[in-house]
Design an enzyme around this catalytic site. Structure first.
Site: not given
Lengths: 346, 346, 346, 346
Positions: A149-152
């Site tokens: 994921g992007c935030y991840t």
């Protein structure tokens, strides 16, 4: 030339895969799948591609994909991936999935955070978590990549060096993340309207966002102990980029210079991670439009706490770019091929 | 490999030249001149370039430039170019000037609009106006290119086909242009502040903007008669892009389809001009970040008037991109080399 | 205290009426009608109103409205107004309609531009066009006000003085208008998404926008002859405001100073129209958030053409504010009551 | 009518004081002091005020101010206030200072964070910290108010109820704040340019921002023990508003509902603080343009940590609005007079 198909090509992550693949020297875009735009040219949906990629969108046809592609990127809504991918995977295709469906080492964690059992646990078991900087060797030997994921990506890269060094109190971790609106995708829903987003900021899914579980999985692996953290996503009035401000109480005393040294050592040789010198910090503008991550660290000696600021472009390093980086790894290409262009700054 | 120097490299147009040159397959960036940042790495000023271009900024040294470069891009403030360029030019360098100083066929027009005599009329006489689509053949044989203005490029491309076809009343022309804020440059002055520009629009220099004279020069050449037009620039709260809405009374009756046909014919074979089909119009998002111009036409049959909408990225086709296109022409490279990447849309 | 109902209260124009009415000294908000939010407090839909207006949204009930309200504002989608208003009107209510349904002197013009016959021509015949500065006296004697469109208000105010003075060629008029995104309303459709609007500009409905017909109706009345003009709307990445740049060829020679004098004379005593001195021009920031219109004029002596720049807030003077101004007139209040607050600039 | 003077009236905080005072029912604006614009009308500098406030800017003249004003707002750069205010104060004026110079109970804390001794410690000793909700009774009896910082107001209001209840670990507090660009003031410097701020986010002054010390002073008072916290400011591409996301480890176990109850109790009767129900959170859009603060709380039971989200408009509740609220208190007016208008949402 590797032959590439993109599923969900007209979403914001999908079209970014298309944009990167059409300028990749070793890839050829063979299929562009979009249920909503079947029969239309991708360049009619995204006119920036006119004359550059005029491929027609098709409906999903697994056999056709299997015959004409070597690698498939799936940029489908969460949930859709796990019904489609098993059939693609068993045809022998290399699959890079941008959804949350194949990112977990443990199907139970998926079930806990996504609220339903994983429908293809056997396929999940054959996937690898595609955070290139942490799992490069495993990625090389897999055919199904759960692209992070992007935030991840942004938060794990920020905290990994401190956690791996056992330098921080594992119970003190907080990631406060600020994302551009492309992260919300292309759904025509009220909260995504210009006039609802512009000139505002909001926190959302506080204490419940699914990306929390990914970050915890990866940091726990690095720490060798069970890590839980606070993760708070915010929506910012801009298009691209995530800036994650992370907090961690130090158990080993260190200065900002020590911390920077630790980060530079940890990311030594990593082409796509820029560690900033003490006294300087990254801004989204430094990475937007590119596959680069940028990380700066400050140690607050008053509080014995590290504050780490990391930035990525959510659509590139946080999605399509890292997906192409994974393709490069599993296809044996130079890992940075097609990904070295500078962000635009302006 | 052609050896390149960039003067005024830390302004918004200059850094865009740098960004394009570092990924150009036949060019090598040898000198980065910036009086304000001498001794600093260009990637410290623009951290998006870190690891991609870490060249150190130097002060201007004509001899050094002459020894180490073949082509020089001058992205200096208007007025500065005409004092520097003569000495570069006489050293035998190829010079592509992004200021207004070498864009005129007639030094008197320069004097009239810039309010002072041109200090180097002999050098001016050896320059050519670098609007590639109109002057390709002349450009090929020149060593000093007056790279067109951003508003100019957008407005001339919009009106050229109608004017060249003598299809419009030469007294009726109006170009109403909307520009992003990068067009104002990087000066730290009040009107460029975020809080002064954001959530607003303004017209400025109404009836007096210098780009008017460039547009008139080129349209007059095409028409074979003296053309004067209304040109109104507006500042829009966005970074990149110009959209020019042009109005012209038709003297030859035609439909929208006729007009589109005329435009497609005029720009046939032009890689960087996209003429839109009848019923569709370009938006800045279709070209921002790229060297492409996009043009759509509507004929208002009620009024017998053509409305032409054209879009470019002011920093690329309106400045650095067209400058590189000119370099490609004068160096004998494929004209689109290094310029074919799609805009980002998002 | 006049008792007020608002229909379509949760759209962007409707909620602006609500915001203005709750701080109006002589009005009391009695009914807030919103089909989509029946049973919810208006302050749950728009939390900026919390503690200020916590009225519950109801479904439409004409009898209830008639019993509890004196004045009704209808901020419904175009087409919906003309089915609802006749029944409100025959109950004796004062009705101020923000749609396009009751703006025309001639039902045929409506039919021509809206593509269907007007279903209530008898009621239409009893309405008046609510551009306060032009029709104040007629408004006073009517009970049904067709509140002008946003683009319309801005463009008519810009051109009225020149047209009324017969100073311009009636065939030469052009209005090139730039609007913020609130003008597109609160519909959850793709083109209104943040990432589709931000960092872009587009022209739309070129030569076909319905507001053209309103502008033509009013300017023709002023001129005493049939006027047709080019009107081109553009969408700009900001929330509020319209800037209209208008062009007119002069038939009476005049200087900028002459023109400014003409405008100041024409708008003498008009509280909500600010005519700018020669050499200065309005920006959207000067009026956003307020009911003020601002107008500047430049005469281009080279071309004998006037360029007029006018600005309003599309939601206030272009919709809700002018509607309240109309309410003040028909209720016999001081015309500026509740409308005098300054825009916020920032 | 209280007679008011504003010093530093043309900065962003100063002009916001002017905007609020001109519509205040019990205040009359008598002097507008701005060194940079002496002799110009304030409405020439901020044309949104045209016809509403056309007062001429004057140079500072303490005797003139003392003769013509009862209350003075000083919106001067930090450092300037402490040289000017002593003379105003000894003339018997009521002074509300928007700088950081009179916010401290202890001159040593000022010295530590501002890097120089306080030049007027005796005057400082007669000031009170003007956070109305916490110090209302003391404010009433003082004549010199140190109006709180914007970040400070937002963060203290967010954490006060938990800290006062001794419900949290005093060593665990973190405030991660996101501010609009008006917070940076009107200085024409590079980092404030549109193209440097837009489409980006940055953290700055990490672990060193002066507002940290104000927050610590106030929370320590509430806690009855010495509190130090991490405070991280971020710049967001929007004009107005601060959203502060605060983290605190709970020492008393509670649910989100418990926490919301605690907050509602703490702020009971506070007109300008809106506590949100469990399950809902404020956004900047809910308060921008108004004097309201909005606070939402989530308890993360997994981590036994409270996450508090609070929002204010930095120019209103974070500066000019709270200053007027203080004026209302010290002048014996209704505390909310002139401050009750709703934010605009759009």
């Amino acid at each position: 030339m590797v032959r590439v198909g993109v599923l969900g090509a007209t979403g914001y992550a999908g079209i970014e895969v298309v944009r990167l693949i059409v300028s990749h020297p070793h890839a050829e875009l063979k299929r562009v799948v979009s249920q909503s735009f079947v029969g239309q040219k991708i360049s009619d949906v995204y006119p920036n591609l006119r004359g550059i990629c005029d491929t027609e969108c098709t409906a999903l046809d697994v056999d056709d994909i299997a015959k004409n592609c070597d690698v498939v990127f799936t940029a489908l809504p969460h949930g859709a991936s796990k019904t489609v991918i098993p059939s693609l995977f068993e045809k022998g295709l290399k699959v890079i999935d941008l959804s949350g469906d194949f990112r977990y080492n443990d199907a139970k964690v998926y079930e806990e955070w996504y609220g339903e059992p994983h429908s293809a646990p056997n396929v999940l078991a054959q996937s690898v978590y595609g955070l290139c900087e942490l799992h490069r060797d495993e990625i090389r030997t897999h055919r199904l990549i759960g692209n992070p994921g992007c935030y991840t990506t942004c938060s794990i890269l920020a905290l990994a060096p401190l956690v791996a060094a056992k330098a921080v109190d594992a119970k003190s971790l907080i990631a406060d993340a600020k994302s551009g609106v492309t992260g919300a995708g292309r759904s025509a829903v009220l909260p995504n309207l210009y006039c609802e987003v512009n000139e505002s900021v909001k926190a959302y899914k506080v204490a419940t966002h699914r990306h929390t579980s990914e970050i915890e999985q990866e940091l726990s692996l690095l720490a060798g102990e069970d890590i839980k953290l606070s993760f708070t996503p915010h929506l910012i009035p801009m298009q691209r980029g995530i800036l994650s401000t992370c907090y961690a109480n130090l158990v080993k005393p260190m200065t900002t210079e020590d911390a920077v040294r630790l980060y530079k050592e940890f990311y030594k040789g990593e082409e796509f991670v820029r560690v900033y010198d003490a006294g300087t910090l990254p801004e989204i503008k430094h990475v937007a439009g590119s596959n680069y991550a940028a990380i700066g660290v400050v140690v607050d000696l008053r509080l014995n706490r590290a504050v780490v600021v990391s930035c990525i472009d959510n659509l590139v390093k946080g999605a399509a770019g890292q997906a192409v980086q994974n393709m490069n790894i599993i296809c044996g290409f130079d890992e940075g091929e097609g990904l070295r262009q500078a962000g635009m700054y302006l």
